[in-house]
Design a protein around this motif. Structure first.
Motif, PDB file in Angstrom:
ATOM      1  N   UNK A  92      16.205 -12.196   0.937  1.00  0.00           N
ATOM      2  CA  UNK A  92      16.178 -10.904   0.237  1.00  0.00           C
ATOM      3  C   UNK A  92      16.232  -9.759   1.250  1.00  0.00           C
ATOM      4  N   UNK A  93      15.532  -9.911   2.366  1.00  0.00           N
ATOM      5  CA  UNK A  93      15.549  -8.868   3.405  1.00  0.00           C
ATOM      6  C   UNK A  93      16.963  -8.663   3.953  1.00  0.00           C
ATOM      7  N   UNK A  94      17.682  -9.759   4.214  1.00  0.00           N
ATOM      8  CA  UNK A  94      19.058  -9.637   4.722  1.00  0.00           C
ATOM      9  C   UNK A  94      19.945  -8.932   3.711  1.00  0.00           C
ATOM     10  N   UNK A  95      19.798  -9.295   2.438  1.00  0.00           N
ATOM     11  CA  UNK A  95      20.616  -8.662   1.395  1.00  0.00           C
ATOM     12  C   UNK A  95      20.319  -7.165   1.320  1.00  0.00           C
ATOM     13  N   UNK A  96      19.051  -6.804   1.372  1.00  0.00           N
ATOM     14  CA  UNK A  96      18.674  -5.382   1.321  1.00  0.00           C
ATOM     15  C   UNK A  96      19.224  -4.632   2.525  1.00  0.00           C
ATOM     16  N   UNK A  97      19.166  -5.264   3.695  1.00  0.00           N
ATOM     17  CA  UNK A  97      19.684  -4.617   4.900  1.00  0.00           C
ATOM     18  C   UNK A  97      21.168  -4.305   4.760  1.00  0.00           C
ATOM     19  N   UNK A 104      13.268  -1.259  -7.019  1.00  0.00           N
ATOM     20  CA  UNK A 104      12.379  -2.305  -7.532  1.00  0.00           C
ATOM     21  C   UNK A 104      11.832  -3.178  -6.404  1.00  0.00           C
ATOM     22  N   UNK A 105      12.665  -3.385  -5.394  1.00  0.00           N
ATOM     23  CA  UNK A 105      12.222  -4.220  -4.277  1.00  0.00           C
ATOM     24  C   UNK A 105      11.122  -3.554  -3.448  1.00  0.00           C
ATOM     25  N   UNK A 106      10.969  -2.239  -3.547  1.00  0.00           N
ATOM     26  CA  UNK A 106       9.900  -1.569  -2.788  1.00  0.00           C
ATOM     27  C   UNK A 106       8.514  -1.982  -3.279  1.00  0.00           C
ATOM     28  N   UNK A 107       8.449  -2.591  -4.475  1.00  0.00           N
ATOM     29  CA  UNK A 107       7.152  -3.086  -4.980  1.00  0.00           C
ATOM     30  C   UNK A 107       7.137  -4.613  -4.992  1.00  0.00           C
ATOM     31  N   UNK A 132       9.928  -7.650   2.529  1.00  0.00           N
ATOM     32  CA  UNK A 132      10.998  -7.275   1.591  1.00  0.00           C
ATOM     33  C   UNK A 132      10.870  -5.806   1.223  1.00  0.00           C
ATOM     34  N   UNK A 133       9.659  -5.378   0.934  1.00  0.00           N
ATOM     35  CA  UNK A 133       9.449  -3.976   0.563  1.00  0.00           C
ATOM     36  C   UNK A 133       9.891  -3.037   1.682  1.00  0.00           C
ATOM     37  N   UNK A 134       9.539  -3.394   2.923  1.00  0.00           N
ATOM     38  CA  UNK A 134       9.921  -2.554   4.059  1.00  0.00           C
ATOM     39  C   UNK A 134      11.445  -2.542   4.222  1.00  0.00           C
ATOM     40  N   UNK A 135      12.097  -3.698   4.069  1.00  0.00           N
ATOM     41  CA  UNK A 135      13.562  -3.749   4.162  1.00  0.00           C
ATOM     42  C   UNK A 135      14.199  -2.856   3.097  1.00  0.00           C
ATOM     43  N   UNK A 157       1.696   3.678  -3.007  1.00  0.00           N
ATOM     44  CA  UNK A 157       1.449   2.250  -3.195  1.00  0.00           C
ATOM     45  C   UNK A 157       0.055   1.826  -2.757  1.00  0.00           C
ATOM     46  N   UNK A 158      -0.569   2.624  -1.884  1.00  0.00           N
ATOM     47  CA  UNK A 158      -1.869   2.236  -1.360  1.00  0.00           C
ATOM     48  C   UNK A 158      -1.794   1.175  -0.282  1.00  0.00           C
ATOM     49  N   UNK A 159      -0.595   0.743   0.070  1.00  0.00           N
ATOM     50  CA  UNK A 159      -0.386  -0.302   1.071  1.00  0.00           C
ATOM     51  C   UNK A 159       0.149   0.338   2.338  1.00  0.00           C
ATOM     52  N   UNK A 160      -0.676   0.363   3.383  1.00  0.00           N
ATOM     53  CA  UNK A 160      -0.257   1.110   4.570  1.00  0.00           C
ATOM     54  C   UNK A 160       0.935   0.453   5.255  1.00  0.00           C
ATOM     55  N   UNK A 161       1.149  -0.877   5.025  1.00  0.00           N
ATOM     56  CA  UNK A 161       2.336  -1.519   5.594  1.00  0.00           C
ATOM     57  C   UNK A 161       3.615  -0.930   5.003  1.00  0.00           C
ATOM     58  N   UNK A 162       3.522  -0.363   3.825  1.00  0.00           N
ATOM     59  CA  UNK A 162       4.689   0.247   3.172  1.00  0.00           C
ATOM     60  C   UNK A 162       4.683   1.764   3.313  1.00  0.00           C
ATOM     61  N   UNK A 163       3.501   2.324   3.342  1.00  0.00           N
ATOM     62  CA  UNK A 163       3.411   3.786   3.427  1.00  0.00           C
ATOM     63  C   UNK A 163       3.943   4.289   4.766  1.00  0.00           C
ATOM     64  N   UNK A 164       3.585   3.611   5.849  1.00  0.00           N
ATOM     65  CA  UNK A 164       4.046   4.075   7.166  1.00  0.00           C
ATOM     66  C   UNK A 164       5.567   4.082   7.286  1.00  0.00           C
ATOM     67  N   UNK A 165       6.273   2.980   6.945  1.00  0.00           N
ATOM     68  CA  UNK A 165       7.743   3.051   7.019  1.00  0.00           C
ATOM     69  C   UNK A 165       8.332   4.055   6.037  1.00  0.00           C
ATOM     70  N   UNK A 166       7.687   4.216   4.871  1.00  0.00           N
ATOM     71  CA  UNK A 166       8.194   5.200   3.905  1.00  0.00           C
ATOM     72  C   UNK A 166       8.081   6.613   4.478  1.00  0.00           C
ATOM     73  N   UNK A 167       6.981   6.902   5.149  1.00  0.00           N
ATOM     74  CA  UNK A 167       6.828   8.219   5.788  1.00  0.00           C
ATOM     75  C   UNK A 167       7.939   8.442   6.804  1.00  0.00           C
ATOM     76  N   UNK A 168       8.175   7.433   7.634  1.00  0.00           N
ATOM     77  CA  UNK A 168       9.206   7.550   8.673  1.00  0.00           C
ATOM     78  C   UNK A 168      10.581   7.784   8.059  1.00  0.00           C
ATOM     79  N   UNK A 169      10.929   6.998   7.044  1.00  0.00           N
ATOM     80  CA  UNK A 169      12.243   7.112   6.410  1.00  0.00           C
ATOM     81  C   UNK A 169      12.392   8.457   5.705  1.00  0.00           C
TER      82      UNK A 169
END
Length: 791
Positions: free
Chosen positions: A113-118, A134-137, A143-146, A169-181
């Motif tokens: 899924x990550x490769x497809x998203x990339x 949808x994949x962000x959740x 996968x969410x980060x990809x 999302x409350x998930x810092x693994x996703x919040x940090x890349x989202x901030x950067x993007x």
């Protein structure tokens, strides 16, 4: 829109085996879909060059190759090189890949899924935005980060909405890349969400960095507030962010003062405290942060800012020292006192940095004059230059003492300063120095007398002409043409027959600075037959400068001279003449095997601007030699002919950077809509893109109609660049064109122009944004308008 993939590297860098295998791959590619199995099998070849050729071949095959490549991602994941190659082929594929890739996102395997998203993200597939959202959740963080990174590549309102949702999302693994993007997407609508995270200590630093990357001035007040209330880490990050915003605004609009205005918006005590706060943060900052803090200190001003900047001058990183020096220069009078004190107390290294920063105040003269005694010659030369810039003539006597300096750079700088300053004392001092027993002082004095053309200096020059020192005679000969006295010309004619070859050559050169008359022409013609090549060179050159067309045949006779410099001088002289024999000789010289002669001939033909010379110049503009192409291009640019514009456009893609740069420069100053269209067509070339934007920002005739026409069909890549060019013009008609562009046909252009219109701050601009926020058919344009209006 896909990312391109090169087919192969240069064969010069391939081994014989790899070259043979690449040729085999190309042969397979020509076989079409029937070769798919063998090509896919080549994805895991150990040679990078061969693998790249396979990737390019599969990408060109398009849709038939998509399914086999997706099968690699789904079933053959035991080789990282193969997987990476399959991803690259799908990214660059000319076929329809989205449906097959979207199918891969149902896989229970997160890496698939990550490769497809990339791939979907790198292809900037807008149709895939809902799926990626949808994949962000997705339950798997990878996968969410990809998906978050893919949405960042695609951009647009729907993608931004999904990214903003990821912040909650409350998930810092996703919040940090989202901030950067979000910081990199350039969408002004993300600023409020990022500002909201500044209050959270866990995300404050990353949010401040992202706000800087947005380049939006709406973030400036909050970042300035961080400078005042934040800890050292926040101060350092906020400083970098503010500089990033300033640079982005300059890039887009050609000038920006939002950051400076916000920094200086408080009362005096607040400014003083802010200066101290910034200066304190320097201690723990890295190089990039120090450079940013230096910029801010320069904008804040004040004594504390000056003190902090002076400390930065001694750091090991030269880029930081340069930033500090530039900031000190911006401080002006605020820093003068401290700069002068540091100049007085500092060593040679410190003085080298400080002298260019000294202002034009006469009060600085004593400290600068003291630097004329520094042990380092470079400092003494800088001190002389600085005294010249200050413009106080009281320094002239001291500068005369430096004419006997042991270092030629210092003598040259002191001479230049004396010539720049002038003064009533200069003539007397120069005449006195010209009679000195020191030959260095005499030569420098003669140059000064020559520069000013003092009539009283003639006797001194004539006396030097009789000296046994050749360098003194040279200095005297140089000055004689600038003194209006028949005896000066008589002396030059006498020197033209001197036994010294160097003196004869100097006299021939000086005669080219006089008025044309029979005895001078006769002497120069005689010089064409001198046994010394340099005498012939200067005689030829001077006849050209005097435009002595009667000498053309005699000059042509030297076209095959044994000395290369003479052949070049022949061509240079003929360029000043308009006789048919001169033009014929120039055309013949343009085909010379001597590169210097050929280039001189091309320049001469360009000066003549004869239509029959244009084919010769156009042919030379395709020469294998870059210097020859550059010279020919300069000549072609002088023509108003149908062939000129295509030649310049072709040269703008030249393999040599200097030729590309020159071609863009010639197009920049060429009036008319076609020249603008030519420049616009170059925006896709990354090697010249920034130069092209700067060129388009020059307000030439036809520029505005050409830019508006280009905006009508602009895509997401070119639209911001065209808007930046319009904004950088900073003219009333360009501002009107920006407002007009809100109604252009291209939605991408309308989206790009909204921030620029908002930055205008006029009532007309606000009214136009209000109308667009209600009527524009593109929802992203409407939303951008609301953001620009602060709603």
């Amino acid at each position: 829109m896909t990312e391109s993939t090169s087919v192969t590297g240069s064969p010069l860098f391939l081994s014989a085996e790899d070259r043979a295998r690449v040729e085999e791959v190309e042969q397979l590619a020509r076989g079409g879909a029937g070769s798919l199995e063998r090509l896919v099998a080549g994805l895991d070849t150990s040679s990078w060059a061969v693998r790249r050729a396979v990737v390019a071949a599969l990408a060109r095959l398009g849709t038939p190759a998509v399914s086999p490549l997706c099968d690699v991602l789904r079933h053959r994941r035991d080789n990282e090189a193969r997987l990476a190659a399959a991803v690259e082929a799908l990214v660059a594929s000319t076929g329809a890949v989205e449906e097959s890739l979207e199918g891969l996102t149902d896989s229970p395997s997160a890496p698939i899924v990550c490769d497809a998203a990339q791939v979907l993200g790198r292809r900037r597939s807008r149709r895939s935005v809902p799926l990626l959202a949808r994949l962000t959740v997705h339950p798997d963080d990878n996968v969410a980060v990809a998906a978050i990174e893919a949405l960042g590549r695609i951009g647009g309102g729907a993608a931004v909405d999904a990214l903003l949702a990821a912040l909650g999302s409350g998930n810092f693994f996703r919040i940090f890349p989202a901030i950067d993007v979000l910081g990199r997407c350039g969408d002004p609508s993300v600023v409020p969400a990022l500002l909201g995270l500044l209050a959270d200590p866990f995300y404050a630093l990353e949010s401040a960095r992202a706000l800087g990357r947005t380049g939006q001035d709406a973030a400036v007040p909050a970042l300035v507030s961080l400078l005042r209330r934040g800890n050292d880490a926040l101060v350092r990050v906020a400083a970098v962010a503010l500089v990033d915003i300033h640079e982005a605004q300059v890039q887009r609009f050609g000038g920006a003062r939002a950051v400076q205005a916000a920094l200086r918006s408080g009362p005096g005590p607040d400014l003083s405290m802010l200066g101290r706060r910034l200066a304190q943060a320097i201690t723990s900052a890295d190089s990039a942060e120090r450079a940013a803090l230096a910029r801010l200190l320069g904008w804040v001003g004040g004594q504390d800012a000056a003190a902090g900047l002076l400390r930065l001058l001694d750091g090991p990183d030269p880029s930081v020292a340069r930033s500090a020096a530039s900031a000190l220069a911006e401080l002006g009078a605020d820093a003068d006192e401290q700069i002068l004190q540091a100049l007085q107390d500092g060593d040679s290294a410190r003085r080298r940095v400080l002298l260019p920063l000294v202002g034009r105040r006469a009060s600085a003269v004593p400290e600068v004059m003291a630097c004329l005694e520094d042990r380092e010659a470079s400092v003494r030369a800088l001190a002389a230059d600085t005294l010249s810039r200050i413009g106080d003539t009281s320094a002239v006597p001291v500068l005369f003492q430096r004419l006997m300096d042991d270092d030629a750079r210092v003598v040259q700088a002191a001479t230049g300063a004396i010539q720049s300053l002038g003064s009533e004392q200069t003539e007397t001092l120069a005449l006195h120095a010209a009679r000195s027993a020191d030959p260095r002082l005499r030569r420098a004095a003669l140059r000064i007398i020559s520069y000013f053309g003092y009539p009283r200096g003639l006797e001194v020059l004539l006396s030097a002409m009789r000296d046994s020192d050749e360098r003194l005679r040279d200095a005297a000969i140089f000055g004689l043409p600038f003194i209006e006295d028949p005896r000066a010309v008589d002396a030059l004619l006498t020197a033209a027959t001197h036994e010294s070859e160097r003196t004869r050559a100097a006299a021939m050169r000086a005669l080219g600075q006089t008025e044309k008359e029979a005895r001078i022409t006769s002497t120069l013609l005689g010089g064409l037959n001198d046994r010394d090549a340099w005498v012939r060179y200067y005689a030829c050159q001077s006849l050209g400068k005097l435009n002595e067309e009667a000498a053309a045949d005699a000059i042509v006779a030297l076209a095959d001279d044994d000395a290369g410099q003479v052949r070049v001088a022949v061509v240079d002289a003929l360029a000043h003449m308009h006789t048919e024999s001169a033009m014929t000789a120039l055309r013949r010289a343009a085909a010379s095997t001597d590169a210097d002669v050929r280039r001189a001939a091309l320049l001469g033909l360009g000066v003549a601007r004869r239509q029959d010379a244009l084919p010769v110049l156009l042919e030379a503009s395709s020469s294998e030699d870059a210097a020859t192409r550059l010279v020919a291009l300069s000549a072609v640019a002088e023509y108003e002919a149908p062939e000129t514009l295509p030649a310049l456009l072709h040269a703008a893609s030249d393999r040599d950077d200097s030729v590309r740069s020159a071609a863009v420069g010639f197009l920049a100053t060429r009036p008319g809509v076609p020249a603008t269209q030519a420049l616009v067509s170059l925006l896709g070339d990354l090697t010249v893109r920034e130069r092209v934007v700067s060129a388009l920002a020059l307000p030439m005739e036809g520029r505005l109609p050409g830019l508006l026409a280009a905006l009508d069909v602009a895509d997401e890549v070119t639209a911001p660049l065209l808007v930046a060019a319009l904004a950088r013009m900073r003219r009333a008609d360009a501002r009107a064109a920006l407002v007009q562009a809100l109604e252009t046909s291209s939605a991408a252009a309308r989206r790009a122009v909204v921030p620029a219109v908002g930055a205008l701050g006029t009532l007309e601009a606000r009214d136009a944004l209000e109308r667009a926020s209600l009527r524009d058919e593109d929802p992203e344009v409407r939303r951008a308008c609301l953001v620009a209006l602060g709603k």
